[in-house]
Design a protein around this motif. Structure first.
Motif, PDB file in Angstrom:
ATOM      1  N   TRP A 100       2.247   3.542  10.301  1.00 48.78           N
ATOM      2  CA  TRP A 100       2.902   4.766   9.846  1.00 48.78           C
ATOM      3  C   TRP A 100       2.334   5.971  10.569  1.00 48.78           C
ATOM      4  CZ3 TRP A 100       7.077   5.306   6.754  1.00 48.78           C
ATOM      5  CH2 TRP A 100       7.529   4.121   6.134  1.00 48.78           C
ATOM      6  N   THR A 121     -10.045   1.036   1.041  1.00 55.73           N
ATOM      7  CA  THR A 121      -9.012   1.106   2.083  1.00 55.73           C
ATOM      8  C   THR A 121      -9.672   1.093   3.451  1.00 55.73           C
ATOM      9  OG1 THR A 121      -9.021   3.493   1.869  1.00 55.73           O
ATOM     10  CG2 THR A 121      -7.246   2.318   0.770  1.00 55.73           C
ATOM     11  N   LEU A 122      -8.975   0.519   4.413  1.00 57.08           N
ATOM     12  CA  LEU A 122      -9.462   0.443   5.788  1.00 57.08           C
ATOM     13  C   LEU A 122      -8.646   1.390   6.657  1.00 57.08           C
ATOM     14  CD1 LEU A 122      -9.782  -3.437   6.251  1.00 57.08           C
ATOM     15  CD2 LEU A 122     -11.439  -1.825   5.318  1.00 57.08           C
ATOM     16  N   ALA A 123      -9.282   1.934   7.660  1.00 55.93           N
ATOM     17  CA  ALA A 123      -8.587   2.779   8.632  1.00 55.93           C
ATOM     18  C   ALA A 123      -9.245   2.533   9.981  1.00 55.93           C
ATOM     19  CB  ALA A 123      -8.694   4.245   8.234  1.00 55.93           C
ATOM     20  N   LEU A 164       0.871  -1.181   0.000  1.00 52.12           N
ATOM     21  CA  LEU A 164       0.000   0.000   0.000  1.00 52.12           C
ATOM     22  C   LEU A 164       0.903   1.224   0.000  1.00 52.12           C
ATOM     23  CD1 LEU A 164      -2.886   1.301   0.433  1.00 52.12           C
ATOM     24  CD2 LEU A 164      -2.355   1.287   2.856  1.00 52.12           C
ATOM     25  N   GLU A 220     -18.008   6.332   2.328  1.00 54.61           N
ATOM     26  CA  GLU A 220     -17.277   6.249   3.588  1.00 54.61           C
ATOM     27  C   GLU A 220     -18.207   5.707   4.641  1.00 54.61           C
ATOM     28  OE1 GLU A 220     -15.004   9.618   5.013  1.00 54.61           O
ATOM     29  OE2 GLU A 220     -14.776  10.289   2.951  1.00 54.61           O
ATOM     30  N   ARG A 273      -3.518  19.619  -1.122  1.00 52.88           N
ATOM     31  CA  ARG A 273      -2.611  18.549  -0.739  1.00 52.88           C
ATOM     32  C   ARG A 273      -3.220  17.203  -1.118  1.00 52.88           C
ATOM     33  NH1 ARG A 273      -0.770  19.495   5.246  1.00 52.88           N
ATOM     34  NH2 ARG A 273      -2.545  18.146   5.546  1.00 52.88           N
ATOM     35  N   TYR A 322      -3.315   7.145  -3.410  1.00 54.04           N
ATOM     36  CA  TYR A 322      -3.158   5.858  -2.724  1.00 54.04           C
ATOM     37  C   TYR A 322      -3.130   4.765  -3.769  1.00 54.04           C
ATOM     38  CZ  TYR A 322      -4.034   7.824   1.887  1.00 54.04           C
ATOM     39  OH  TYR A 322      -3.925   8.529   3.051  1.00 54.04           O
ATOM     40  N   ARG A 361     -13.044   3.625   3.163  1.00 55.36           N
ATOM     41  CA  ARG A 361     -13.305   4.589   2.100  1.00 55.36           C
ATOM     42  C   ARG A 361     -13.151   3.872   0.775  1.00 55.36           C
ATOM     43  NH1 ARG A 361     -10.482  10.446   1.679  1.00 55.36           N
ATOM     44  NH2 ARG A 361     -11.762  10.823   3.510  1.00 55.36           N
ATOM     45  N   THR A 396      -4.844  18.851  13.305  1.00 59.05           N
ATOM     46  CA  THR A 396      -3.595  19.203  12.636  1.00 59.05           C
ATOM     47  C   THR A 396      -3.480  18.528  11.272  1.00 59.05           C
ATOM     48  OG1 THR A 396      -2.602  17.442  13.913  1.00 59.05           O
ATOM     49  CG2 THR A 396      -2.257  19.685  14.695  1.00 59.05           C
ATOM     50  N   SER A 397      -3.889  17.256  11.174  1.00 58.63           N
ATOM     51  CA  SER A 397      -3.644  16.533   9.941  1.00 58.63           C
ATOM     52  C   SER A 397      -4.623  16.955   8.846  1.00 58.63           C
ATOM     53  CB  SER A 397      -3.754  15.030  10.168  1.00 58.63           C
ATOM     54  OG  SER A 397      -5.097  14.652  10.341  1.00 58.63           O
ATOM     55  N   GLY A 398      -5.898  17.136   9.191  1.00 61.86           N
ATOM     56  CA  GLY A 398      -6.880  17.489   8.185  1.00 61.86           C
ATOM     57  C   GLY A 398      -7.270  16.330   7.296  1.00 61.86           C
ATOM     58  N   GLU A 399      -6.788  15.124   7.587  1.00 61.25           N
ATOM     59  CA  GLU A 399      -7.144  13.956   6.782  1.00 61.25           C
ATOM     60  C   GLU A 399      -8.274  13.214   7.486  1.00 61.25           C
ATOM     61  OE1 GLU A 399      -5.490  13.935   4.091  1.00 61.25           O
ATOM     62  OE2 GLU A 399      -4.132  15.466   4.806  1.00 61.25           O
ATOM     63  N   GLY A 400      -9.332  12.914   6.734  1.00 61.37           N
ATOM     64  CA  GLY A 400     -10.440  12.215   7.350  1.00 61.37           C
ATOM     65  C   GLY A 400     -10.202  10.716   7.444  1.00 61.37           C
ATOM     66  N   HIS A 401      -9.335  10.194   6.611  1.00 61.53           N
ATOM     67  CA  HIS A 401      -9.218   8.754   6.477  1.00 61.53           C
ATOM     68  C   HIS A 401      -7.752   8.430   6.225  1.00 61.53           C
ATOM     69  CE1 HIS A 401     -10.565   4.730   5.133  1.00 61.53           C
ATOM     70  NE2 HIS A 401      -9.625   4.830   4.229  1.00 61.53           N
ATOM     71  N   ASP A 402      -7.106   7.725   7.133  1.00 66.98           N
ATOM     72  CA  ASP A 402      -5.676   7.457   6.984  1.00 66.98           C
ATOM     73  C   ASP A 402      -5.408   5.958   7.022  1.00 66.98           C
ATOM     74  OD1 ASP A 402      -3.004   7.523   6.815  1.00 66.98           O
ATOM     75  OD2 ASP A 402      -2.638   8.525   8.733  1.00 66.98           O
ATOM     76  N   PRO A 403      -5.406   5.294   5.867  1.00 68.06           N
ATOM     77  CA  PRO A 403      -5.220   3.846   5.845  1.00 68.06           C
ATOM     78  C   PRO A 403      -3.842   3.422   6.355  1.00 68.06           C
ATOM     79  CG  PRO A 403      -5.767   4.689   3.659  1.00 68.06           C
ATOM     80  CD  PRO A 403      -5.530   5.866   4.535  1.00 68.06           C
ATOM     81  N   LEU A 404      -2.846   4.318   6.269  1.00 70.20           N
ATOM     82  CA  LEU A 404      -1.498   3.911   6.651  1.00 70.20           C
ATOM     83  C   LEU A 404      -1.315   3.848   8.159  1.00 70.20           C
ATOM     84  CD1 LEU A 404       0.251   5.765   3.829  1.00 70.20           C
ATOM     85  CD2 LEU A 404       0.684   3.396   4.376  1.00 70.20           C
ATOM     86  N   ASP A 446      -9.145  15.403   0.085  1.00 74.18           N
ATOM     87  CA  ASP A 446      -9.868  16.042   1.194  1.00 74.18           C
ATOM     88  C   ASP A 446      -9.461  17.503   1.273  1.00 74.18           C
ATOM     89  OD1 ASP A 446      -9.928  13.329   1.466  1.00 74.18           O
ATOM     90  OD2 ASP A 446      -9.981  13.360   3.653  1.00 74.18           O
ATOM     91  N   GLN A 470     -13.881   5.470  13.424  1.00 71.63           N
ATOM     92  CA  GLN A 470     -13.991   6.780  14.096  1.00 71.63           C
ATOM     93  C   GLN A 470     -14.576   6.604  15.496  1.00 71.63           C
ATOM     94  OE1 GLN A 470     -13.240   9.931  12.780  1.00 71.63           O
ATOM     95  NE2 GLN A 470     -12.292   8.929  11.023  1.00 71.63           N
ATOM     96  N   ARG A 511     -15.802  21.372   6.267  1.00 70.46           N
ATOM     97  CA  ARG A 511     -16.165  20.002   6.647  1.00 70.46           C
ATOM     98  C   ARG A 511     -16.066  19.769   8.148  1.00 70.46           C
ATOM     99  NH1 ARG A 511     -14.306  15.851   2.190  1.00 70.46           N
ATOM    100  NH2 ARG A 511     -14.605  17.069   0.355  1.00 70.46           N
TER     101      ARG A 511
END
Lengths: 261, 264
Positions: B264, A256-258, A4, A225, A54, A58, A106, B251-259, A50, A261, B192
């Motif tokens: 990581w 992808t899995l995370a 990944l 999501e 930036r 993936y 997602r 701080t990150s602003g990412e909603g979804h972080d697979p890593l 998002d 929440q 958001r």
């Protein structure tokens, strides 16, 4: 062994803009990272923006990728660990999947339906129907265009993917009225924790297979999501590696899995 | 060197319009921030100056503008015609000095005006203490009706936030975010549901060593046609505390972080 990767893209660079403009170009760039391997297998990718300043690419590759060329074209030049591509061993996650685990997920997919007899055929479809000798054409693939259809497309297929969607706990009952003039409502249908966060219709050109002209490709995409519960780790691992739905070359299908929440 | 004072103005209203060099006949643009010419003109109106009077000390003031709420652009499409059904007049005059009709006859003229909607700006004006005392008193009790760039854009209260002895840069950095509770809700909806501890807002400050040149230093507001010259400015981003309850992923602003699952 699957990998990944996450590649941060610098959106103002010329190379990036070429990739963001055309999923065809992006797919070529992603395949370039595994071109050294004679049989690289199915490669999946997804663009997450998002934050539009930036964007992240993936990818899931069956072999170890080399992102040097892509970063030279479209990556950040700043010397910061977060701006560099990250490649992680995916087997680690696949091995730890167990029934009953809860993950956030997602997915950007291309929800479609197939029909031999479209209600409002386009010119291409009309031509193709007329050209068929015995009146039998291959069915046409048409994108689901409403959010309700796109959501139903996903929820109807979930069972075959090795997970089920988590149910959102029922909200508090409505305040009791003084006069019960109506019968109490039946048990409400369970709400699933899945939502469409982005919908898009993308059009771009690709060279004909004959190499003489350009054809226009149109894909309808929806980003889902939510939260899932693992039911069948083996099937889920296959879903994670092979993707969901059509248009996998064009940035669709990568699940992808995370952490939930 | 005499004492210097900084006056703080809050320019916020449903509509604002700050004209710039794009002075096209039928199209009235707005720049994204109050112009120096617009702000000095507003002070001139507060003092009750006539258009043709020389600017005097007003021309020497330096200003800094902070865009707390940038607002959105409104396009207002106009049509103009004569209610009697008579063709519109052209700009030409005949031998008797009267305007002649359009030829071929033209019954409707179109135009468009642009406005900033629901914007809020913090403007700091810096100058010698005696001048600023006069200007501050005038801004609190203006002689003429004040407008934010166009007569149809009255300011909302409070207009004058106060005076201080600090230089412009310190004042702009130190003052609270001017976003109203409703504007803060809208900001969060647009981002958001993000709730960072600080936001960065852009600001433009007068600076002789600045890297940008703006053509909005007023020379004259004469009715025969206003004249401007250039000034050097510096653009900066100013972090301001929001008062939001910062979320865990602020701080990150990412909603979804697979890593994150992979260590990581």
């Amino acid at each position: 062994m699957a990998h990944l990767s996450r590649i941060p893209l610098a959106p103002l660079r010329d190379g990036t803009r070429k990739l963001l403009r055309s999923p065809q170009a992006m797919h070529a760039a992603v395949l370039g990272a595994v071109a050294y391997h004679p049989d690289a297998g199915r490669t999946l990718w997804r663009l997450d923006s998002d934050n539009r300043h930036r964007p992240y690419l993936y990818t899931v590759t069956q072999v170890a990728p080399d992102w040097t060329a892509l970063v030279e074209q479209a990556g950040w030049l700043v010397d910061e660990p977060n701006a560099k591509p990250v490649v992680a061993d995916y087997g680690q996650l696949l091995a730890q999947l167990q029934p009953g685990q809860v993950y956030g997920f997602r997915l950007t997919a291309s929800p479609v339906q197939n029909s031999r007899t479209p209600q409002n055929p386009t010119k291409t479809q009309t031509d193709r129907i007329a050209a068929a000798a015995d009146g039998k054409t291959r069915s046409f693939r048409m994108g689901h265009r409403t959010a309700a259809h796109q959501l139903a497309w996903f929820t109807d297929r979930v069972k075959g993917f090795g997970f089920e969607l988590k149910e959102v706990p029922a909200s508090a009952p409505a305040a009791p009225s003084i006069l019960p003039l109506t019968a109490p409502a039946a048990e409400p249908e369970p709400t699933l924790d899945v939502r469409i966060t982005a919908r898009d219709r993308r059009q771009f050109t690709k060279t004909d297979s004959s190499g003489t002209g350009n054809t226009t490709v149109t894909i309808t995409t929806a980003t889902y999501e939510g939260t899932l519960t693992v039911t069948d780790p083996f099937t889920l691992a296959r879903t994670l590696l092979t993707g969901i739905g059509p248009a996998k070359a064009y940035g669709c299908g990568l699940l992808t899995l995370a952490a939930a929440q | 060197m005499t004492e210097a004072t900084t006056l703080l103005l809050r320019l916020a209203a449903p509509l604002q319009a700050w004209g710039d060099h794009r002075a096209v006949v039928d199209t009235r643009h707005t720049s994204p921030m109050p112009t120096k010419s617009g702000v000095i003109g507003l002070l001139g109106a507060a003092l009750g100056r006539e258009r043709d009077e020389p600017l005097g000390a007003l021309a020497e003031l330096t200003i800094g503008v902070r865009a707390d709420v940038p607002g959105t652009l409104l396009r207002d499409y106009h049509t103009v015609s004569d209610y009697r059904g008579v063709p519109l007049l052209s700009s030409k005059v005949n031998g008797k000095g009267r305007q002649v009709g359009t030829s071929p006859a033209r019954y409707t003229m179109t135009g468009e005006r642009f406005y900033l909607q629901d914007a809020a700006f913090l403007v700091a004006i810096h100058g010698p203490a005696p001048v600023m005392a006069e200007v501050t008193a005038a801004a609190k009790a203006p002689v003429a009706i004040l407008a934010l760039g166009r007569r149809s854009c009255p300011p909302t209260f409070p207009l004058v936030l106060g005076t201080t002895a600090d230089p412009i840069a310190d004042v702009l950095t130190g003052h609270d975010w001017l976003a109203s509770p409703h504007a803060r809700t809208l900001w969060q909806r647009k981002h958001r549901g993000a709730s960072p501890a600080t936001v960065e807002v852009s600001a433009v400050l007068d600076d002789p060593n600045g890297d940008t040149i703006l053509q909005d230093q007023p020379l004259s507001y004469a009715s025969s046609g206003p004249r401007h010259t250039s000034r050097r400015v510096r653009h900066t981003l100013i972090p301001l505390p929001t008062g939001f309850d910062p979320g865990p992923d602020a701080t990150s602003g990412e909603g979804h972080d697979p890593l994150a699952l992979l260590g990581w």
